[in-house]
Write an enzyme that holds these catalytic residues in place. Sequence first.
Site, PDB file in Angstrom:
ATOM      1  N   LYS A 108     -14.787  -6.781  -5.861  1.00 55.91           N
ATOM      2  CA  LYS A 108     -14.986  -7.154  -4.458  1.00 55.91           C
ATOM      3  C   LYS A 108     -16.462  -7.447  -4.247  1.00 55.91           C
ATOM      4  O   LYS A 108     -17.328  -6.704  -4.724  1.00 55.91           O
ATOM      5  CB  LYS A 108     -14.527  -6.029  -3.524  1.00 55.91           C
ATOM      6  CG  LYS A 108     -13.040  -5.730  -3.595  1.00 55.91           C
ATOM      7  CD  LYS A 108     -12.651  -4.567  -2.689  1.00 55.91           C
ATOM      8  CE  LYS A 108     -11.151  -4.312  -2.726  1.00 55.91           C
ATOM      9  NZ  LYS A 108     -10.758  -3.129  -1.912  1.00 55.91           N
ATOM     10  N   LYS A 167       0.840  -1.187   0.000  1.00 52.95           N
ATOM     11  CA  LYS A 167       0.000   0.000   0.000  1.00 52.95           C
ATOM     12  C   LYS A 167       0.882   1.245   0.000  1.00 52.95           C
ATOM     13  O   LYS A 167       1.697   1.448   0.910  1.00 52.95           O
ATOM     14  CB  LYS A 167      -0.898   0.015   1.236  1.00 52.95           C
ATOM     15  CG  LYS A 167      -1.922  -1.114   1.269  1.00 52.95           C
ATOM     16  CD  LYS A 167      -3.061  -0.871   0.306  1.00 52.95           C
ATOM     17  CE  LYS A 167      -4.190  -1.861   0.519  1.00 52.95           C
ATOM     18  NZ  LYS A 167      -5.339  -1.608  -0.367  1.00 52.95           N
TER      19      LYS A 167
END
Length: 350
Positions: free
Chosen positions: A261, A159
Amino acid sequence: MQIDVELFTVKKRFPLTISYGTTTQTTNVWVKISEDGIEGWGEASPFSAGGNPQTTEIIQESLQKIAPTLEKFHPSQRQEIEQILIKANLPSSTQAAIDIALHDWLGKRVGLPLWQMWGLNKNAIAPTSVTIGINTPEAAKQRVRKWLEYADIKVLKVKLGSPEGIEADKKMFLAVIEEASVQEVFVDANGGWSLADAIKMGNWLGGMGIKYIEQPLAKGRETELLELKQQQPLPIFVDESCFHSIDIPKLRNYVDGVNIKLMKSGGLTEAMRMIHTARACGLQVMFGCYSDSVLTNTAAAQLSPLADYLDLDSHLNLINDPFCGAILHEGCLCPNDLPGLGVEYRAVSA
């Protein structure tokens, strides 16, 4: 059919920091649909991506409102139920929990795991990445070591998009690479870069064997992705910019792939549409997760032979996941041969 709802709180072993916040625990919603002596399970987890937060309270309230309307249906009536959910404008997490539970019910009804019902090949499942959140270089190295000690990890997702800027991103990334001994590395900025910084980072990362960069620019700045695509070498995937199949054709000229997702899509039904839409648009597919337990990640794993990349690691960072299902084997999250989702309940301490 009868619908029952239960809340459960899951706590992270390591807090996860991304460009717009840190998460240490979430309260998720367990949905149980019962009919003909069979119980199907689904899960809704809260998330804030896309600018419209779906909180536990909002999810729970929406389930309580829609349950009386759904009770007259049989779990096999998925097409009719889906239209009811869409017209009610329910949060996508709520829709996902119901849709997953209906699929689980059907698989149990016919006695087959979902992957087998769909004729998929478990041997085609790609390794799942595990996530290294934004942190100091030394803390990021420690997190890498912990992951590698925990399991046979093949892929890392790093990230970036630090509030401290791209120099902080570079220092942390180099620390991760120094510590890592994995096959592949992905990068996810969660919309934390400006266009200028994204161009710089894309070119900087391009010589380091990175497979792709995910959501380099914030949602709402999709038209800038074309300029980014033309000025740096890495494939671009989007997450926060893509919720449903209808979003994909508008993105096809700007990106190389989409992150699907279940909480965003509204369940397995729409996820399957998104896969086929992305393929028709010439795009690659990855599956991701929020603070989902193994219940949701096992549901996604049922479809995972259709994905190019997987990031289904949230349950691996939980210290009190109440479910067991798909198993991490040689870096791959593999569903089992039990009917439906193949998820079972296990009592855990808080």
